[in-house]
Design a protein around this motif. Sequence first.
Motif, short mmCIF file in Angstrom:
data_model
loop_
_atom_site.label_atom_id
_atom_site.label_comp_id
_atom_site.label_asym_id
_atom_site.label_seq_id
_atom_site.Cartn_x
_atom_site.Cartn_y
_atom_site.Cartn_z
N PRO A 1 9.38 102.81 -49.97
CA PRO A 1 8.80 104.15 -50.12
C PRO A 1 7.79 104.23 -51.25
CG PRO A 1 11.07 104.11 -50.90
CD PRO A 1 10.83 102.81 -50.21
N LEU A 2 7.84 103.27 -52.17
CA LEU A 2 6.93 103.27 -53.30
C LEU A 2 5.58 102.63 -52.97
CD1 LEU A 2 9.43 102.26 -56.15
CD2 LEU A 2 8.94 104.52 -55.19
N GLN B 1 13.18 112.36 -54.32
CA GLN B 1 14.01 111.75 -53.27
C GLN B 1 14.49 110.34 -53.63
OE1 GLN B 1 12.73 112.68 -49.01
NE2 GLN B 1 10.89 113.30 -50.14
N VAL B 2 13.60 109.53 -54.20
CA VAL B 2 13.94 108.13 -54.46
C VAL B 2 14.81 107.97 -55.71
CG1 VAL B 2 12.97 105.85 -55.02
CG2 VAL B 2 11.87 107.28 -53.29
N GLN C 1 1.47 104.83 -50.21
CA GLN C 1 0.31 105.64 -50.56
C GLN C 1 -0.87 105.45 -49.62
OE1 GLN C 1 1.45 103.16 -52.43
NE2 GLN C 1 -0.21 101.83 -53.11
N LEU D 1 8.31 111.95 -54.02
CA LEU D 1 8.89 110.61 -54.09
C LEU D 1 9.90 110.51 -55.22
CD1 LEU D 1 6.08 107.93 -53.54
CD2 LEU D 1 8.06 108.41 -52.10
N ASN E 1 3.83 114.43 -47.38
CA ASN E 1 4.31 113.92 -48.67
C ASN E 1 5.83 113.84 -48.76
OD1 ASN E 1 1.72 113.51 -49.90
ND2 ASN E 1 1.55 115.72 -50.16
N THR E 2 6.53 114.87 -48.26
CA THR E 2 8.00 114.84 -48.34
C THR E 2 8.61 113.92 -47.28
OG1 THR E 2 7.91 116.90 -47.06
CG2 THR E 2 8.38 117.08 -49.40
N LEU F 1 7.46 110.79 -46.61
CA LEU F 1 7.15 109.37 -46.86
C LEU F 1 8.39 108.48 -46.98
CD1 LEU F 1 4.08 109.67 -49.27
CD2 LEU F 1 4.08 108.95 -46.88
N PRO F 2 9.45 108.89 -47.72
CA PRO F 2 10.63 108.02 -47.78
C PRO F 2 11.27 107.77 -46.41
CG PRO F 2 10.68 109.60 -49.59
CD PRO F 2 9.56 110.02 -48.67
#
Length: 475
Positions: free
Chosen positions: A50-51, A293-294, A54, A290, A36-37, A39-40
Amino acid sequence: MTSEAEAAAANPVRKSLLWLVAVGFFMQTLDATIINTALPAMAASLGESPLRMQSVVVAYALTMAMLIPASGWIADRFGTRRVFFSAIVLFALGSVLCALSHSLGQLVAARVVQGLGGALLLPVGRLSLLRTVPRGEFLQAMSFVAIPGLIGPLLGPTLGGWLVQYASWHWIFLINVPVGLAGCIATLRYMPDLRGVVLKRFDSVGYALLAFGMVAISLALDGVGLRQGGVMVVLIFGFASIVAYWLRAARTPEPLFSPSLFHVPTLSIGLIGNLFSRLGSSCMPFLVPLLLQVSMGYSPVHAGLMMLPIALAGMAMKRFATPLITRHGYRRVLVVNTILVGCTMASFGLTAPGQPMALHLLQLLAFGAVNSLQFTAMNTITLKDLDGSMASSGNSLLSMVQMLAMSMGVAAAGAVLAGYNGIFGTDTPAHTLDAFQATFASMGLITVASALIFWHLPSEVRAPHPAQPEVSGQG
């Protein structure tokens, strides 16, 4: 004297088997959260938004949901040692393929391979313990195996953030390889080769209907590569397939899951409540890192550390669950707590840069505590009234629903986030923050609505059955 000597010789082997199953379970739970951390960073490497990552999470959870109903039959047919060994090999192979992926499509396909292995680790390991550990020691054995289910989510986000920041995202998968090799050697040495005495006929048609329905509904919610009309077509086919399965199960001698299970009110309400409650709350491990970070500018390590309060509060809440349920009853606890889970989720919609760190920690601690109580209460109410003949089938059905809800929840959250991005735009962090805030509020509202399901529980049901442990690894 001979029996005592055999028992003494079997005890070290049994302890080794416990460790083997526990480590396999740890691999599964760690990999469900470590990503999960990352993904970006993965999105940047693969040239994706990054959005819209999923599907990497959905593919793993959905594959596990699909394979769980067949896991018992597969173990009975091919033997626990061969299946557990194959599961570790598939998991390690999928991990290598994930690390070698150069596109989102390749990564999703590799996660499917990884999910095929992960889906078999806990059910087959639990089956081997059920058939080798004396009945009086089984609860203690399962409690030991359940510990990694708590440690995995505790370490996963932080370890994932650390590896991304100081190495690369590829290492969140490559660390599974040496563990997998050690697991293969231990399996050949310590895993007994157990098979079912009477192998019943596998309901392949029912399994195909159920699996297709789960995949179709999750894909429709995710909406990847589908236009609006296509989403509706796939969604309708998915629901039709699920309905066709249950209609067929009513007239099939040995279905995957007998409709008679739903004659138990607590099980039917618990399963439906599990599905809709987790549909909202299971998106949080995906959305929170997300957001941090985003939109908030956190580093991967910082974002991973921010997930620790959720796991710690969840572990601390376990000891208070039974006294609360004993005093107030399942219905009151689940109705009130479901509303609290939804409200704490929606509170993340108020998150903004510049707020005190203490406020963010309080939010995370509150969500972790109420979410842990929710899982404990839902799991025990679902299984507590099943007799021995239905316990195994009900447990498998609950595990499947949990993983299905996770995949559908992340898919739905991704679709909602994409929809709000279309409204607010994604050109600045402020615009993405608006989309995240609206998404948290929407998913929290979905969770609050599921409280209506638990209102139908009998008010007199108050205490968990003392012999019924919580389902390992699913919250």
